[in-house]
Motif scaffolding. Structure first.
Motif: not given
Lengths: 411, 411
Positions: A96-107
């Protein structure tokens, strides 16, 4: 303001008019909510039914190879990439968008150790802010989410900035940030920029490469018409891909998923942002839905979007201004996405009454009625009719009934 | 060893035999890979087609309310809960197993500050280990993943333990942990336990409540037959639900998702483990697939599973022992899930040759050939035939051909 005949003439001259027949649009309905959930592209039903019966039903586990299920996240990513100015191999359809945002924000935070600030604005979609709050909590502090008003973002770019995290188009007002300028300014401060394209992808031309975008995410169910809760997407700038450390490190993002090593070793490139097993049926629905974009000139799309919006604004203001509706979207098309919103007292009830009259938009708290203008299947006559029906709802106070004031679970 | 006529007699006497007709099973195929991807329940195609045409196509955005899309994660969670001994309101269908594991692992670590060890075993599915490694990296250290052999888990439960994280059934060998005992011992050390039920849910009775399980996750596409990449599930013990701090904090897990507050406030109960927008089409496919469980007595299911496995073991050992196949699964049924595996030299090629002969199992490195025994649609004659065909593959060295040795992307 124009006449209905003039609106019809605009439709006749519309170079995109042939696309409308690709969509299922219910009878007696003007659907101005494709910015919330895109309608069903007509051919998707058959493609999905075939995938269920043939791919799952007959190929069973072999489908991962014989029907390319394993590659769907990359294949769809590249197809979406064409709509947002991203090079092949930079976009992945996943989660989902939220999960993908977790990925790139932590990255992104991992690439900027020691910097303390994630900057966002109060016009961002709240889920993005919630995600940042969750990421910060999981980190145990040390990073701060700073939320400013949209117009204050540029001035708030400081030397302590780790990540600028914005949604390009405000989900309520349709106000559009100047992405390229803000990215350049954030990068000049040494920060990275993450853009949420939920209301951009498929809404107008986006140029992720040209804007030197670091990271982006977006959803598949609005202007991309992939169906309710369709897979989202994530973009990473090519030169950053092999530098990031995935925090949601599932087996599909492993360099060799089927070696079943005990230690995680990230795949090269965008594949490292895969996590668990992808939802194949949803991916196939989105893949099929993307066919409607074949041959679409996004410049024409944008041109029509602007003209639809200008017409809708002038018709609604002309017809409903006396009833207290005030434009919430920027009047200048250059600062707008592909939606138009109005402030409206009793907006929730007004929208319910409007829906009961066959015009589907939506309501966003506290007082916004919102209309998505999606040029592939919405025409000038639709917009003209919608404004006239809205006028009737206001003039006859059709909204002033108890059944329209009772809030539903999902608004 | 028995005769084929005896196997047929066992099928005739099978109380679950009526369930087979609910599934699409390709002609000339014995499908012993339902532990990797369950087959298509016959009625799912129609239900999904209806959901596409009517719910998405006609209701559009209104489907979130009128068709209950918003509630699907809870509704499906409760349906899955019945199969795993979980009370209503303790299971949520959402995301992938890996993503759900991130949620509960970070939640569990948050409940045990200062404790340094996540204990797992080398028989765990690697994605679970990768997830733990990613979570630890995102935390910036301070926690360690300790991986021991499966039989050493109990002795490794120390006073520094934060989380015991195991998969109940080993994906390669089918060896089954004693969940209740290990949970009690981990809790006695002050730790929390997370169980991956990917090879348990729908494979045999699970009693999450009775085992006082803290957290669990599992997938929807194996024994639950929800389709490739179906939504996964997550369980949280009732008294822990309101204590955990979600790290993947998306809007659907907010106490008031449609208030669009700027600050995250977790929903009460299991809903706080929702993150982004759920994939509705995949959820509907899984919901429909769960209908096959109506009226199934899980004790009968387990009984048949054990008898299928015992038969398969004795037939394969009797027929193929001379060709070097050795049982990799526990001989004692009480220590086994619902699969049987053998060590086999050239196992990859052997499995490819077997698949070419119509018997579908799979291969897991380094030398395991694996067979899922799924009592709803696999019978005693299937198992008897599969053993005989395997014998032929070995006796005639049908596997010793180049095309069977070339690895596919997904094995």
């Amino acid at each position: 303001m124009i006449t209905r005949a003039q609106a019809e003439a605009l439709d006749l001259a519309d170079p995109l008019k042939g696309k409308r027949q690709l969509f299922v649009l219910p009878e007696n309905t003007i659907y101005l909510d494709g910015n919330s959930l895109g309608p069903l592209p007509r051919h998707v039903a058959e493609r999905l039914a075939g995938a269920v019966a043939e791919e799952w039903g007959q190929s069973l586990i072999r489908g991962w190879n014989t029907h390319g299920w394993f590659d769907l996240p990359r294949v769809l990513g590249d197809r979406i990439g064409k709509l947002i100015g991203a090079k092949p191999g930079t976009v992945l359809a996943a989660d989902s968008t939220s999960i993908n945002l977790v990925k790139v924000l932590t990255a992104a935070l991992g690439l900027r150790p020691g910097r303390r600030v994630i900057l966002s604005d109060s016009g961002n979609f709240p889920s993005d802010l919630y995600v940042a709050q969750g990421v910060i909590k999981a980190l145990g502090g040390g990073v701060e989410l700073r939320i400013v008003a949209p117009e204050e973002v540029e001035a708030a770019l400081g030397d302590d900035l780790a990540v600028l995290m914005l949604t390009e188009v405000d989900y309520r007002t349709g106000r559009r940030h100047d992405m390229k300028t803000l990215i350049a300014k954030a990068q000049a401060k040494g920060a990275l920029a993450i853009w949420d394209l939920c209301h951009s992808a498929g809404a107008f031309p986006v140029d992720l490469s040209g804007a030197n975008t670091d990271f982006a995410v977006g959803c598949g169910y609005k202007y991309l018409n992939g169906g309710p809760g369709a897979p989202a997407f994530v973009y990473v700038r090519p030169d950053l891909q092999d530098k990031i450390v995935p925090s949601l490190s599932g087996w599909m993002g492993h360099a060799a998923p089927f070696a079943f090593d005990l230690d995680y070793r990230p795949a090269q490139g965008i594949d490292r942002l895969r996590a668990g097993t992808p939802g194949v049926l949803s991916m196939i629905a989105l893949d099929s839905a993307l066919d409607v974009w074949d041959g679409v000139d996004l410049t024409l799309l944008r041109d029509k979007s602007v003209r639809l919006a200008d017409l809708f604004i002038s018709e609604v203001e002309g017809r409903c201004g006396a009833y207290g509706l005030r434009l919430a979207s920027p009047r200048d098309a250059a600062q707008r996405g592909s939606q138009v919103s109005f402030h409206c007292d009793d907006g929730y009830a007004v929208m319910q009454a409007l829906i009961a009259q066959g015009v589907i938009g939506d309501f966003r708290a506290p007082d916004i009625i919102r209309f998505g203008l999606t040029p592939l299947y919405i025409g000038f006559t639709d917009v003209w009719d919608a404004a006239r029906i809205l006028e009737r709802v206001m003039a006859e106070r059709l909204w002033d009934q108890p059944q329209f004031k009772k809030r539903a679970a999902v608004t």
